[in-house]
Structures are given as C-alpha cells and as structure tokens.
Scaffold this active site. Sequence first.
Site, mmCIF file in Angstrom:
data_model
loop_
_atom_site.group_PDB
_atom_site.id
_atom_site.type_symbol
_atom_site.label_atom_id
_atom_site.label_comp_id
_atom_site.label_asym_id
_atom_site.label_seq_id
_atom_site.Cartn_x
_atom_site.Cartn_y
_atom_site.Cartn_z
ATOM 1 N N PRO A 161 0.829 -1.221 0.000
ATOM 2 C CA PRO A 161 0.000 0.000 0.000
ATOM 3 C C PRO A 161 0.853 1.257 0.000
ATOM 4 O O PRO A 161 1.877 1.345 0.682
ATOM 5 C CB PRO A 161 -0.792 -0.136 1.310
ATOM 6 C CG PRO A 161 -0.926 -1.607 1.495
ATOM 7 C CD PRO A 161 0.392 -2.188 1.010
ATOM 8 N N CYS A 162 0.402 2.249 -0.783
ATOM 9 C CA CYS A 162 1.263 3.389 -1.078
ATOM 10 C C CYS A 162 0.827 4.687 -0.411
ATOM 11 O O CYS A 162 1.435 5.720 -0.654
ATOM 12 C CB CYS A 162 1.310 3.607 -2.588
ATOM 13 S SG CYS A 162 -0.309 3.970 -3.314
ATOM 14 N N GLN A 163 -0.234 4.682 0.423
ATOM 15 C CA GLN A 163 -0.706 5.954 0.979
ATOM 16 C C GLN A 163 0.384 6.697 1.733
ATOM 17 O O GLN A 163 0.441 7.928 1.713
ATOM 18 C CB GLN A 163 -1.894 5.710 1.923
ATOM 19 C CG GLN A 163 -3.123 5.143 1.235
ATOM 20 C CD GLN A 163 -3.165 3.633 1.346
ATOM 21 O OE1 GLN A 163 -2.133 2.969 1.316
ATOM 22 N NE2 GLN A 163 -4.351 3.086 1.464
#
Length: 484
Positions: free
Chosen positions: A131-133
Amino acid sequence: MYPLIDLFAGPGGLNEGFSSVRNSDGSYAFSNSASFEMDAYACETLRLRETYRHLSRAGRSLEGYFDYILGRKTWAEIYNGTFREAYMESGDKVHREVLGEDSRTQIDSLIRERLLRHKPNAPWVLIGGPPCQAYSLAGRSRRTGDANFASDHKHFLYREYLHILDEFKPTIFVMENVKGLLSSKNGDDSMFQTIMADLRALPSGVTYEIRSLVVDEDPERLKPSDFIIKAEDYGVPQKRHRVILLGVRSDVAPLIPRQVLVRADTPVTVRAALEDLPSVRAQTSKRVPKATVDWAVAEQAALQELAELGSVPVPVGDVLGSTAHLIYRIWIRDDMVPVPSQHQPRPHMVSDLARYRVMATMAERMGKSPKYTDLPAVLHPEHSNVSKEGTPFTDRFRVQVWDAPSTTIASHISKDGHYYIHPARDQARSFTVREAARLQTFPDNYFFEGPRTQQFHQVGNAVPPLLAKQVGEVVASMLAAIRD
C-alpha cells in the site's frame, strides 16, 4: 506454467496482466497460485475474475459469467453447474488476509503449500505493490503536521513483501509503488534507499539483482529515477508514473540478459479510450448549494462570453490508426460485451453540472484543462477563500482532455469526481466506473464487485493490466532463458 504469488493484490491489475501472457506456442506463461488482499470487495472481484479465468482456460461456457456482469441474471440464477464448480475452485486461490507479523505464520503456510504443488526448485514469480498511501504525495500532503505519520505502519508494509522474498526465494519478483516513494522520508532517511538497503541484506543471505524495466544499464549504476515507468509511454491512456523494481535472484541473473519495455509508437488518448462508449447523463443530486444562484442563467452568460472570444482550433493527433491504439482496442474489447457494464454516472449538484459544461467548453477551446479560477466569478465554488490569492487546489475541477492521455486515475476518484470531468460538454459529468477502468486498461469483461464507491476505489488502486502484461512478457522471456 510458472507459478505466480500476488501480494497486496488489490482488484488484480498486476495479476490480470501476467495471467494474459502467452508463450510462443500459445500456451499461458503464468498460473496464479495465490492472491492475498485485505479488502473484502477487492477479494470478491479477484475471486470472480479467477472464476472467469478458470472457465476460459478450460474451454467451458462463459454464459453465466456474462449474464451476471451484464445484469441479465442474478447471482442466484447463474450459481450452478460449471460456474459454481469454477467459483468454488477459485476460493483456493484468493485469500483475504492482512499482511503483517501477526499473520506471517498462516500466510507462509499457505504459500508453502501452493508451491509444493509444483516441481521442486521450479522457477516462480512474486508480484505485488505494498500500500502506497504513506508514500504518495497526496497522502503526505493530507497528513502534514500529523505527529504519528513517521511511525505509521504503512511505511513498513514493504517488509512483509521482503519477508516472503527471504522465506521463499522466488526466481524473479516485481514490486510496484508510487513515484512519491523516491521523495518520501521516514525521519531523515529516504524510504527508497531504506527499501533498497533492506533488499540487499535479507536475513537468509539470498540476494537479488535489481533491474530497471526502462533503462538498459548495469544495475550497479542505476539511479532511483531509472525505476520510474511512465504508463503513457507504453500504450496506457493515462499519465500514471510508478516505481517498479524488477528483481532477479543472483544465482540465475548471469543466465538472463537484461530486457526493457518497448515504447508505444504513439500515445493512446482519452478519445481513443472512451469515444465509443454510450453517451450518458448524470442525474441531479438532492444536495442544494448554499448560494442562491440561477445556474442556468450563469452558465449561459459564461458560454456567451466564451463564444464572443472566438475559438482556437486545437490540433487532433492522428493516433487512432496507430499500432498502440490497435493493441489497446484488441485488449479492451470483447464481442460478448456489446454494451459495457458499470457505466452509470453518479449524480451531481446543479451548480457542478453548470461548471462542468462551461469548463468542458473551455477545455475544448484551450486544448487543456482550465482552473476553476478561469471561470466567471458567479461559477466559482462556494468557499470562503476561493477568491483569495494563493488559494490551493485551483485545479480541483479538472476536465480531462480528449486528445491526450488522462491524468492519473487515483483512488480519490471514489470520493468525488471533480478531477475527472468528462471532456464532452453534452455529457456534463464525472467519469463512470467503466470509463475509469478503461483508462486503467481493464478489459470490458472485467467486473468490479461492491458498491460504486468501492468499485472506484479498486480501479484507482490498481496497476494498469495492459502495462502489467508487458512487464509479464519481459519476465516470461527471462524465465525462458533459464529453461532453454
């Protein structure tokens, strides 16, 4: 077929691309052994797609699948016979799991069992994007001043990916993340350099040669920017820039020549992607703007003002007959889907519909998306600081331009459509799920489960499958070098 393990799978963009790759003899190059994803709706999407894939590869009837995704029959009506058998079998490949230290034992056990179904020491591939948030520019902007940001566990989910690398030692891995990873820091340390250092010091001692897919250079001489892939350069109708690391296990790396992706001959544009979809109009939202404005009058005044300025012809690129366009069309279309599903627009406020029509007209005239500050004052959003100098997000209303790739389709499209206004003035709305999916290069026969908000979220979080297919072709060619 080479086994494929997919971590942080999302709705299956990477998997779809890899699973579509064929060998020179026409056989499929990869077989998905297991997908791991925490989102319930994305898992439903993955499982339905695995069902489709199973039926298709087995040469069985897809009638039930198409009846369901096109709304001709309910789930209860198609859930029988060969469809039910295929759906039950797909449950063996899709696992709803939160990757983390607490789940490592269970996930390791599942992966070990899947790999034991293949020949010992057979080549296999690990794919996925943590996940890149925590790395994205938008995510960091939203959390400015957040004291807990530096310790957010999402910074370190890549370690779960590295744990699988260390434990199971795949022949090749593909790790995807946002471009913001290159500038993201945790304290004083660069997250990109931290990840690279951790890759070079896996506890088991296994090592990987990290290669670029766009720069044919000695891996030891690569710069961080050499790992950025610009999707629009490879036939994706979207300006999506991502970091992709291709790792080749060091013991086989000398046997595998370096390869890079082949650039498309021309860009694929929004027009090429969307123009053949049915024209649809948005319903009016029940929400009422605060200001008491006659929006019809305001819109007509703005359009009249534009007409008096005259028009500026915008050149249209001759790309509709290009090789890239033909490849895109073949990839997207399916004769079984004459009218694509999930093409219903969300409702909009009357005030926004007026802005959309005027801004689409301006974009057509200018050849680029105007800022909302370019609108007549009466059409400005009802915000207290909208007219102040230095007001941020002056592009919060963005018309996508017909004759260029779109801007990045991000998960934020699930919250509102202001950044994704359709370029046709007579449609006056934001993109539908199907339009977003087309710009992401999901085929028309790909169906996203869940409410519309969740469908948008899945589409925005995915890797473009057509780009993933090209990466998969490179990986398959590399593995063939070992086999040969």
